[in-house]
Design an enzyme around this catalytic site. Structure first.
Site, short mmCIF file in Angstrom:
data_model
loop_
_atom_site.label_atom_id
_atom_site.label_comp_id
_atom_site.label_asym_id
_atom_site.label_seq_id
_atom_site.Cartn_x
_atom_site.Cartn_y
_atom_site.Cartn_z
N LYS A 23 -15.92 -14.27 -39.73
CA LYS A 23 -15.34 -14.80 -38.51
C LYS A 23 -14.09 -15.60 -38.85
O LYS A 23 -13.90 -16.06 -39.97
CB LYS A 23 -16.33 -15.71 -37.76
CG LYS A 23 -17.66 -15.04 -37.40
CD LYS A 23 -17.50 -13.90 -36.41
CE LYS A 23 -18.83 -13.20 -36.16
NZ LYS A 23 -18.69 -12.00 -35.32
N SER A 57 -16.82 -6.64 -34.71
CA SER A 57 -16.58 -7.98 -34.17
C SER A 57 -15.27 -8.59 -34.63
O SER A 57 -14.80 -9.57 -34.05
CB SER A 57 -17.73 -8.91 -34.54
OG SER A 57 -17.76 -9.15 -35.92
#
Length: 228
Positions: A143, A100
């Site tokens: 993230k 990701s």
């Protein structure tokens, strides 16, 4: 307090032995001549210094091989708890299980997460932060911070806009394939808007919503493996 001072001095002088060294035994023998609590404490402190010097003198008489072995054992005993503390509260290595955040970090990369500095400097745009997954408590996620409190974030036509200005995102690989985020959102106080760098596969604020700032546990410091 006198009893505690005497107990500490006895433990330092004799340890598990029936009798300690001459300096320590002399300090212990004259302890009962002290009067008052503070005089007893000062005498015990002086006795501890005498025991320290006595032990150092005895150690210097040991063979060099024995001294080196003892120093190595002591260093190992000190390093183990220090390493545990650093790993738990300062710098934590992490294994990257998903793609990701590609291409910044890839599957099977090893990275180091800094758990201290962001608490001093604050979180900034572009920081890659670690926090617990809202879907799987206890599983850390990495993230990138796109929006801070007060920012208005919008995604359209594969681009991300912050306060109406398109973001320059050189860390993305190829076109920024960012799915539409829906209506523009303003980041509330105490929260963050985060995105993964591999936007097509990442689960982030587009699906999970904002994340609380106080849920951030660390900030990506460096990739340590592979070395290239």
């Amino acid at each position: 307090m006198r009893r505690a001072a005497r107990a500490v001095l006895v433990a330092a002088v004799r340890g598990r032995r029936a009798r300690g060294g001459p300096w320590g035994e002399a300090a212990l023998a004259e302890f009962d001549q002290t009067t008052g609590r503070w005089e007893a404490v000062r005498w015990a402190a002086g006795g501890l210094r005498a025991v320290w010097h006595e032990r150092r003198a005895r150690i210097r008489t040991l063979p060099a091989r024995v001294r080196i072995q003892r120093a190595a054992v002591i260093a190992a005993l000190l390093m183990i708890p220090a390493a545990v503390v650093v790993n738990q509260f300062v710098l934590t290595p992490r294994y990257i299980p998903s793609g990701s955040m590609e291409p910044t970090v890839r599957v099977q990369d090893r990275v180091v997460v800094d758990k201290v500095s962001f608490r001093l400097t604050g979180i900034r745009h572009g920081d890659i932060v670690e926090f617990d997954s809202p879907l799987t408590p206890g599983a850390p996620m990495l993230k990138r911070v796109i929006g801070l409190p007060g920012d208005t974030i919008e995604c359209r036509e594969g681009r991300v806009y912050r306060d109406g200005a398109v973001l320059d995102e050189p860390y993305l690989e190829g076109p920024a394939a960012t799915d539409d985020c829906g209506a523009p959102v303003t980041v509330p106080a105490g929260e963050l808007f985060v995105l993964g760098d591999h936007r097509i596969v990442s689960q982030d604020s587009r699906q999970l919503g904002m994340i609380p700032q106080d849920s951030v546990d660390g900030r990506l410091l460096a990739r340590i493996w592979p070395l290239s």
